[in-house]
Design a protein around this motif. Structure first.
Motif, short mmCIF file in Angstrom:
data_model
loop_
_atom_site.label_atom_id
_atom_site.label_comp_id
_atom_site.label_asym_id
_atom_site.label_seq_id
_atom_site.Cartn_x
_atom_site.Cartn_y
_atom_site.Cartn_z
N ALA A 192 37.31 3.49 17.05
CA ALA A 192 38.62 3.03 16.58
C ALA A 192 38.92 1.63 17.10
CB ALA A 192 39.71 4.00 17.02
N GLN A 193 38.52 1.35 18.35
CA GLN A 193 38.70 0.00 18.91
C GLN A 193 37.80 -1.00 18.18
OE1 GLN A 193 41.01 -0.77 20.95
NE2 GLN A 193 41.63 1.30 21.57
N GLN A 194 36.61 -0.55 17.81
CA GLN A 194 35.69 -1.41 17.06
C GLN A 194 36.30 -1.80 15.71
OE1 GLN A 194 33.07 -2.41 18.63
NE2 GLN A 194 31.17 -2.18 17.51
N ILE A 195 36.87 -0.83 15.05
CA ILE A 195 37.51 -1.07 13.76
C ILE A 195 38.69 -2.03 13.92
CG2 ILE A 195 38.81 0.02 11.88
CD1 ILE A 195 37.03 2.53 12.38
N SER A 196 39.47 -1.84 14.98
CA SER A 196 40.60 -2.73 15.25
C SER A 196 40.14 -4.17 15.42
CB SER A 196 41.34 -2.25 16.51
OG SER A 196 42.35 -3.16 16.89
N TYR A 197 39.05 -4.35 16.16
CA TYR A 197 38.50 -5.70 16.36
C TYR A 197 38.06 -6.32 15.04
CZ TYR A 197 35.02 -9.27 17.44
OH TYR A 197 34.29 -10.43 17.46
N LEU A 198 37.32 -5.57 14.25
CA LEU A 198 36.81 -6.10 12.98
C LEU A 198 37.93 -6.42 12.00
CD1 LEU A 198 33.72 -3.74 12.52
CD2 LEU A 198 33.67 -6.19 13.07
N VAL A 204 29.74 -0.27 8.00
CA VAL A 204 29.02 0.61 8.92
C VAL A 204 29.99 1.55 9.63
CG1 VAL A 204 27.62 0.72 11.02
CG2 VAL A 204 27.09 -0.98 9.26
N THR A 205 31.09 1.00 10.14
CA THR A 205 32.07 1.85 10.84
C THR A 205 32.67 2.88 9.90
OG1 THR A 205 33.94 0.32 10.46
CG2 THR A 205 32.63 0.00 12.46
N GLN A 206 32.85 2.52 8.64
CA GLN A 206 33.38 3.48 7.67
C GLN A 206 32.39 4.61 7.41
OE1 GLN A 206 34.19 0.91 4.35
NE2 GLN A 206 35.97 -0.06 5.34
N GLY A 250 31.15 -6.29 17.42
CA GLY A 250 31.66 -5.43 16.37
C GLY A 250 30.58 -4.61 15.69
N ALA A 251 29.32 -4.86 16.03
CA ALA A 251 28.21 -4.10 15.44
C ALA A 251 28.09 -2.73 16.09
CB ALA A 251 26.90 -4.87 15.60
N LEU A 272 19.93 -2.42 15.04
CA LEU A 272 21.21 -2.84 14.46
C LEU A 272 21.39 -2.05 13.16
CD1 LEU A 272 23.64 -4.81 14.20
CD2 LEU A 272 22.08 -6.40 13.06
N LEU A 273 22.51 -1.32 13.07
CA LEU A 273 22.79 -0.52 11.88
C LEU A 273 23.57 -1.36 10.88
CD1 LEU A 273 23.75 2.92 13.48
CD2 LEU A 273 21.52 2.16 12.62
N LEU A 274 23.05 -1.45 9.66
CA LEU A 274 23.68 -2.21 8.58
C LEU A 274 23.71 -1.36 7.32
CD1 LEU A 274 22.05 -5.72 9.15
CD2 LEU A 274 24.34 -4.99 9.80
#
Length: 390
Positions: A78-84, A107-109, A312-313, A376-378
């Motif tokens: 959730a923090q990652q998503i906030s940053y992006l 990726v986060t989605q 953010g990755a 790295l996940l893409l």
């Protein structure tokens, strides 16, 4: 596709890789030159049978399955998503791989959907990082947030200041080095002191960690966060002690370095000054935050070189598993969140894995120095993600 498939496919190539390794030994003595000498110790976790590659990333033909994280990962995600969501859209050109903020969001989605419904197969592709030796071996060290006793004002024991970042009068000016600050009083009289500790060695390790909790004489605790650096090149004190023959490379750890410095107070200036890089602090929020300005999640956040891995990755990592004595027992797969950076984290051969706050985290972080692998996940389907033709 499951993680077992990735492991099975990897195992099928073992004979080919071993032949490649034997050839490399015969022709070039590759194991002696591919990694830094300070990292060349017995049972360091390095896979010497992996083939070499001449690009930063190597796209896997099949994506690995994802290891299920615990509930704390969801807070970190959730923090990652906030940053992006708060940074501007941009592209990242990573040698042979191009991606974007939009890709990282995708990726986060995908992972969020998978966490809600484990039957969902994330549409992701794994891009393996070339590592320190171009064979995929990435050194995975650990960091933590210490709790350090301090005083508001100096006395005979608590006399070593922790500083805020000073201002430069002119753009062409340069901040002083570690030796000038710690041993020559370069910042005296500028009202930059946040607190005073009883140990210059503790200050040094707080600089290396990048943040920490300080506890004042009245029981008040504050978090000191990364507040900038002096711009001087980082030099590993551990590497310096190995090269001088003071500590064997197999025994190097945060604990062994700290003990050596305390056992040799007359040489502290000599050794500490070999690393001119210096960290400044700011009094931050309640929880430790990284360079992405989001709270760090123990055992899931990682510090990376943003020129290699974008902040953010989301990463898949094969991280070292250690016993109570710091000996490597094997590896395990884990999802990591690129949320921090550090002066010692440069290039594709090193990431720093956040272990948490306090003494247990300190012990775990101090023992980590072994090799693993990082992907790295893409997104599988994206207009911006592509492997650039060589």
């Amino acid at each position: 596709m499951t993680l077992n498939t990735l492991i099975h496919n990897t195992t099928k190539n073992t004979v080919t890789r071993l032949l490649s390794f034997v050839s490399c030994l015969a022709l070039a003595g590759c194991t002696l030159t591919e990694i830094d000498q300070s990292n060349d110790f017995e049972n360091n976790g390095r896979d010497i049978t992996s083939p070499k590659r001449d690009t930063l990333y190597w796209q896997e033909s099949l994506p690995p399955g994802l290891p299920m994280p615990d509930s704390s990962f969801q807070n970190g995600l959730a923090q990652q998503i906030s940053y992006l969501n708060r940074i501007q859209e941009k592209d990242y050109l990573l040698d042979n791989t191009q991606t974007s903020v939009a890709d990282l969001k995708q990726v986060t989605q995908e992972i969020s959907q998978w966490l809600k419904d484990p039957t969902h197969q994330p549409e992701l592709v794994a891009h393996q990082l070339s590592g320190q030796d171009q064979r995929g071996n990435v050194q995975i060290t650990g960091y933590y947030v210490p709790i350090l006793p301090v005083r508001h004002t100096p006395d005979d024991m608590y006399r070593y200041p922790l500083y805020r970042k000073p201002s430069l009068r002119n753009a062409e000016d340069r901040f002083p080095s570690r030796e000038a600050i710690d041993f020559e009083g370069a910042l005296n009289g500028q009202n930059l002191e946040i607190a005073y500790t009883s140990s210059l060695v503790d200050n040094f390790f707080l600089h290396v960690q990048g943040s920490g909790v300080v506890e004042y004489e009245n029981g008040e605790r504050k978090l000191l966060s990364w507040g900038g650096v002096n711009g001087h090149a980082y030099r590993s004190v551990g590497k310096e002690l190995i090269e001088r023959g003071e500590i064997d490379r197999a025994d190097i750890s945060a604990q062994s370095i700290k003990q050596w410095l305390r056992d040799h107070p007359e040489r502290q200036q000599e050794i500490l000054s070999t690393n001119p890089s210096y960290l400044f602090f700011s009094e931050g929020p309640e929880k430790p935050v990284g360079a992405a300005n989001v709270p760090l999640t123990p055992l899931y956040s990682a510090a990376v070189d943003p020129s290699v891995i974008p902040l953010g990755a989301v990463l898949l990592a094969q991280v070292p598993k250690l016993d109570a004595y710091g000996n490597l027992m094997g590896h395990e797969f884990r999802l990591l969140l690129a949320q921090d950076k550090g002066g010692a984290i440069k290039g594709p051969g090193h990431i720093d894995w956040y272990q948490g706050i306090g003494e247990e985290a300190h012990k775990n972080a101090g023992q980590l120095k072994h090799f693993g692998k990082v992907w790295l996940l893409l997104p599988r389907h994206s207009t911006s993600t592509k492997l650039i033709a060589q």
